[in-house]
Scaffold this motif. Structure first.
Motif, mmCIF file in Angstrom:
data_model
loop_
_atom_site.group_PDB
_atom_site.id
_atom_site.type_symbol
_atom_site.label_atom_id
_atom_site.label_comp_id
_atom_site.label_asym_id
_atom_site.label_seq_id
_atom_site.Cartn_x
_atom_site.Cartn_y
_atom_site.Cartn_z
ATOM 1 N N GLY A 233 0.860 -1.173 0.000
ATOM 2 C CA GLY A 233 0.000 0.000 0.000
ATOM 3 C C GLY A 233 0.899 1.225 0.000
ATOM 4 O O GLY A 233 2.119 1.107 0.111
ATOM 5 N N PRO A 234 0.321 2.427 -0.130
ATOM 6 C CA PRO A 234 1.160 3.622 -0.137
ATOM 7 C C PRO A 234 2.080 3.714 1.083
ATOM 8 O O PRO A 234 3.240 4.116 0.961
ATOM 9 C CB PRO A 234 0.137 4.769 -0.147
ATOM 10 N N ASP A 235 1.572 3.294 2.249
ATOM 11 C CA ASP A 235 2.385 3.376 3.471
ATOM 12 C C ASP A 235 2.282 2.109 4.311
ATOM 13 O O ASP A 235 2.491 2.148 5.527
ATOM 14 C CB ASP A 235 1.948 4.586 4.311
ATOM 15 N N ILE A 236 1.973 0.990 3.687
ATOM 16 C CA ILE A 236 1.790 -0.274 4.409
ATOM 17 C C ILE A 236 2.788 -1.316 3.902
ATOM 18 O O ILE A 236 2.975 -1.492 2.699
ATOM 19 C CB ILE A 236 0.358 -0.824 4.234
ATOM 20 N N LEU A 415 -6.376 -6.178 6.449
ATOM 21 C CA LEU A 415 -5.599 -5.156 5.749
ATOM 22 C C LEU A 415 -6.352 -3.841 5.582
ATOM 23 O O LEU A 415 -5.801 -2.767 5.845
ATOM 24 C CB LEU A 415 -5.155 -5.701 4.388
ATOM 25 N N GLU A 416 -7.588 -3.896 5.158
ATOM 26 C CA GLU A 416 -8.327 -2.665 4.896
ATOM 27 C C GLU A 416 -8.469 -1.825 6.156
ATOM 28 O O GLU A 416 -8.253 -0.598 6.133
ATOM 29 C CB GLU A 416 -9.709 -2.982 4.307
ATOM 30 N N ASP A 417 -8.826 -2.466 7.268
ATOM 31 C CA ASP A 417 -8.990 -1.719 8.516
ATOM 32 C C ASP A 417 -7.672 -1.137 9.008
ATOM 33 O O ASP A 417 -7.624 -0.021 9.532
ATOM 34 C CB ASP A 417 -9.593 -2.616 9.595
ATOM 35 N N PHE A 418 -6.587 -1.881 8.831
ATOM 36 C CA PHE A 418 -5.288 -1.359 9.265
ATOM 37 C C PHE A 418 -4.854 -0.206 8.364
ATOM 38 O O PHE A 418 -4.380 0.834 8.851
ATOM 39 C CB PHE A 418 -4.236 -2.464 9.256
ATOM 40 N N ALA A 419 -5.013 -0.361 7.065
ATOM 41 C CA ALA A 419 -4.599 0.689 6.136
ATOM 42 C C ALA A 419 -5.380 1.976 6.359
ATOM 43 O O ALA A 419 -4.846 3.081 6.188
ATOM 44 C CB ALA A 419 -4.769 0.202 4.692
ATOM 45 N N SER A 420 -6.637 1.856 6.753
ATOM 46 C CA SER A 420 -7.470 3.032 6.989
ATOM 47 C C SER A 420 -7.257 3.646 8.364
ATOM 48 O O SER A 420 -7.778 4.726 8.646
ATOM 49 C CB SER A 420 -8.944 2.664 6.837
ATOM 50 N N GLY A 421 -6.508 2.964 9.218
ATOM 51 C CA GLY A 421 -6.265 3.478 10.560
ATOM 52 C C GLY A 421 -7.286 3.026 11.581
ATOM 53 O O GLY A 421 -7.219 3.425 12.753
ATOM 54 N N ARG A 422 -8.261 2.197 11.169
ATOM 55 C CA ARG A 422 -9.275 1.734 12.122
ATOM 56 C C ARG A 422 -8.720 0.691 13.087
ATOM 57 O O ARG A 422 -9.302 0.459 14.138
ATOM 58 C CB ARG A 422 -10.484 1.169 11.377
#
Length: 439
Positions: A233-236, A415-422
């Motif tokens: 991801g951009p920062d993951i 992944l989605e929740d971590f990437a979004s900061g949730r």
């Protein structure tokens, strides 16, 4: 269960510091007998090897023979003396000054190879470097004799793996001594070696100026050591959980470096957050095989390097293609191996050879220390997808070691929740909506 006590006792004996595996010194003498331990409850060489590999520490002093010799003299003033591995220059690794690692080097200088290690004649090479590290060098001749010509050699030369021997004396001299191993001594590797266990080293160097290899980098941890990690991801990033283990607790603080061959220079960013599996337990992982499938970690960095370099996708390959399809897929792997210097090395066209129900897969890709956390990817046109990350190995009495990777199936739901900061930090909770990660 009783062995857990002795592992804990060994941890105390070795000290509390720990760093990432592949973080550990290149190898993980005689194994210490823990005081008061009945003979049948003492740790085996493999158990101690596994502990040392995870703890990232070297074995205690081996009680080396320091008898005087007329041909070689010195002392043990080097900080790496008495670790079972010769570090004098020219003779050994070169980490010490001449004559300051006497106890570890005298056997090699005088040609005194024997089977004085307690683990000799067990069918497994236990020397440091290319063996388990449970013995001192030159004390496991029976098990290591056919590969001792590989001592202290690596493939760190810029032109390694090109089929031309460039070492001085035996080649054209374009490389330094002992840095062009595969080209000068061949790619065949006995199954007893503790690197590249499938009979032949088939690795290549990857071009870190081109995608996807420019997004496969390395995290240098503040606690010491390094592991391979990949931009998804951009920062993951994704890597292995054991890489961020610090004495039983996750500690991801470190700096990610990638695109080493980039014309504008390497790009770097600080790791600021992480997410690991809720079932991860570093001690259980070190002492057994049942948690290998949880050996993944998602990391967040403080700069969106993926916006500049791109990033690879992710895929639960077994879920989407089934077991047969997954095992037929060609895999692309790359990591910063201990023996290839600053070069990204890896495999093109290796495969899964077994798919287990614990979210792991066994593979035939040539991986070694430093490759922990490295990606196994599949390719579709110009796109690449991470389907697993390098984790561990398992003993196999009837053949070469079994190399294990943790499949992406387990962490993709997070992944989605971590990437979004949730979601962030320490252990994850189960995904929302009652959806459990695949087993």
């Amino acid at each position: 269960m009783r062995h857990h006590f002795w592992i804990a006792a060994l941890a105390v004996a070795l000290g509390s510091s720990a760093f990432a595996q592949d973080a550990s010194p290149p190898a993980h003498d005689t194994v210490p007998e823990l005081a008061g331990a009945p003979e049948d409850e003492r740790l085996s060489s493999r158990e101690i090897r596994n502990w040392l590999r995870q703890a990232g520490v070297k074995p205690p002093k081996p009680g080396a023979d320091t008898r005087p010799t007329s041909r070689y003299s010195g002392n043990d003033s080097c900080q790496w003396a008495n670790d079972g591995e010769c570090d004098d220059p020219g003779i050994g690794t070169g980490a010490c000054q001449v004559g300051t690692d006497y106890s570890d080097c005298w056997r090699l200088v005088e040609g005194v190879e024997d089977n004085s290690c307690r683990w000799a004649n067990d069918g497994e090479c236990d020397e440091p470097g290319f063996g388990t590290g449970a013995c001192s060098q030159a004390t496991d001749l029976a098990d290591c004799g056919d590969i001792i010509h590989l001592r202290f050699r690596n493939d760190s030369c810029e032109t390694a793996f090109d089929g031309v021997c460039n070492e001085p004396g035996i080649g054209d001299g374009a490389c330094a001594e002992r840095t062009d191993r595969a080209d000068c001594f061949g790619r065949d590797r006995p199954l007893t070696i503790n690197d590249h266990y499938f009979g032949r080293d088939d690795r290549v160097f990857h071009d870190t100026t081109t995608f996807p290899w420019n997004v496969v980098g390395q995290v240098e941890f503040d606690t010491g050591g390094a592991c391979t990690a990949t931009l998804i991801g951009p920062d993951i990033l994704v890597t292995a959980s054991h890489c961020i283990d610090d004495n039983g607790r996750p500690n991801s603080r470190g700096t990610f470096h990638t695109a080493y061959g980039r014309p504008g220079g390497t790009l770097s960013a600080r790791v600021i957050d992480h997410l690991i599996d809720p079932d991860w337990d570093s001690r259980r992982f070190s002492s057994g095989d049942d948690l290998d499938g949880t050996d993944w970690a998602l990391l967040r960095i403080d700069q969106p390097l993926g916006d500049r370099l791109g990033f690879v996708g992710v895929r639960a390959l077994v879920e989407t293609e089934g077991r047969r399809g997954a095992m037929q897929a060609d895999l692309y792997q790359g990591g910063y191996s201990w023996d290839t210097g600053t070069h990204l090395s890896g495999n093109i066209g290796c495969n899964m050879v077994a798919i287990e129900n614990d979210n792991t897969m066994a593979h035939d890709c040539d991986t070694t220390r430093g490759d922990s956390g490295s990606p196994f990817m599949v390719r579709e046109g110009d796109e690449y997808f991470v389907v697993a990350t390098d984790s561990n190995f398992r003993s196999n009495p009837n053949g070469p070691m079994i190399y294990i990777a943790a499949r992406s199936d387990r962490w993709i739901p997070y992944l989605e929740d971590f990437a979004s900061g949730r979601r962030s930090a320490t252990a994850a909770s189960r995904p929302t909506g009652g959806v459990k990660p695949p087993k």
